[in-house]
Scaffold this active site. Structure first.
Site, PDB file in Angstrom:
ATOM      1  N   GLU A 106       0.807  -1.145  -0.099  1.00  0.00           N
ATOM      2  CA  GLU A 106       0.113   0.135   0.104  1.00  0.00           C
ATOM      3  C   GLU A 106       1.047   1.145   0.110  1.00  0.00           C
ATOM      4  O   GLU A 106       1.263   1.869   0.976  1.00  0.00           O
ATOM      5  CB  GLU A 106      -1.051  -0.014   1.554  1.00  0.00           C
ATOM      6  CG  GLU A 106      -2.380   0.638   1.010  1.00  0.00           C
ATOM      7  CD  GLU A 106      -2.145   2.106   1.221  1.00  0.00           C
ATOM      8  OE1 GLU A 106      -1.501   2.623   0.119  1.00  0.00           O
ATOM      9  OE2 GLU A 106      -2.601   2.863   1.926  1.00  0.00           O
ATOM     10  N   GLU A 149       5.468  10.551   0.697  1.00  0.00           N
ATOM     11  CA  GLU A 149       6.007   9.535   1.514  1.00  0.00           C
ATOM     12  C   GLU A 149       6.845   8.632   0.796  1.00  0.00           C
ATOM     13  O   GLU A 149       7.818   7.800   1.414  1.00  0.00           O
ATOM     14  CB  GLU A 149       4.840   8.763   2.409  1.00  0.00           C
ATOM     15  CG  GLU A 149       3.962   9.318   3.427  1.00  0.00           C
ATOM     16  CD  GLU A 149       3.101   8.615   4.066  1.00  0.00           C
ATOM     17  OE1 GLU A 149       3.297   7.430   4.322  1.00  0.00           O
ATOM     18  OE2 GLU A 149       2.166   9.019   4.783  1.00  0.00           O
TER      19      GLU A 149
END
Length: 243
Positions: A139, A148
């Site tokens: 994910e 991120e």
């Protein structure tokens, strides 16, 4: 002395970035993600509707977190899942997996027994020693896909550990952009910036900083959760697109 030097030279993942890895090591934050029903149920459907990519296959879960995708992979018939997680959530995942091997009557999630190997490391660490796998799940999606920087780790895993002809879940992402106008939001943001137009703030002229304040405040992200339907965002989990 040598052990102290070794710790200093080889800091843990938590020590390298305590805020980032500390956040994902907390059960409450994992719970928030697990309770995102659109996210969790979509991944589960993608895995269980494409069992040909998992049944009797070696699988890697990159950035496994709570391990939920690893567990789905086992439900889909995976022969073995290598769950790679850098944060201390890996320790909690091990506890859940080990509970599957308790004596009869005390075991939990027996379907996981001898199926999941938890590896606490960043996927890029040389310490990660696993065979080539048939399928990689993850994910890795942040804001506009790349926030991120998990996409980079996902690609590294693909290039390093995926067998030729193997499968990625997901293997494609689409971004949808559209211009919009919001007079109320503009007025609110401009009001914040105009604080710095003051020429007599306790005897100090702040106006030289006004251009910088305006550029900063109008350059911030706007999260429009209330106006965007998550189902309008497209993700493809396999070539068969059974989602």
């Amino acid at each position: 002395m040598s052990s102290q030097t070794n710790v200093a030279d080889n800091p843990s993942n938590e020590a390298r970035d305590p805020a980032y890895f500390g956040y994902y090591a907390m059960l409450q934050h994992q719970q928030n993600m697990l309770q995102d029903n659109v996210r969790t149920s979509t991944y589960r459907s993608a895995i269980l509707l494409n069992t040909e990519c998992f049944e009797n296959k070696l699988v890697m879960d990159v950035g496994a977190g709570s391990g939920i995708l690893s567990y789905f992979a086992v439900q889909a018939g995976a022969k073995k899942v290598y769950a790679v997680e850098a944060s201390d959530m890996a320790l909690k995942m091990k506890k859940l997996v080990q509970a599957a091997s308790l004596p009869a009557g005390k075991s939990k999630n027996e379907f996981l027994k001898d199926k999941v190997e938890v590896i606490q490391a960043k996927i890029e660490d040389p310490s990660v020693k696993v065979p080539k796998v048939d399928t990689i799940i993850s994910e890795p999606i942040g804001v506009l896909l790349v926030h991120e920087r998990m996409i980079e780790s996902f690609i590294y895993a693909r290039d390093t550990f995926l067998k030729p002809g193997g499968h990625l879940f997901p293997n494609k992402g689409s971004m949808y952009l559209a211009p919009f106008t919001d007079a109320l939001l503009y007025t609110e943001t401009m009001g914040k910036a105009r604080f710095w137009e003051q020429t007599t703030f306790h005897g100090v002229d702040l106006s030289p900083l006004y251009p910088d304040a305006k550029a900063e405040m109008f350059g911030e992200w706007i999260c429009a959760r209330d106006t965007i339907n998550p189902r309008d965002c497209a993700l493809v989990f396999s070539d068969s697109e059974k989602v």
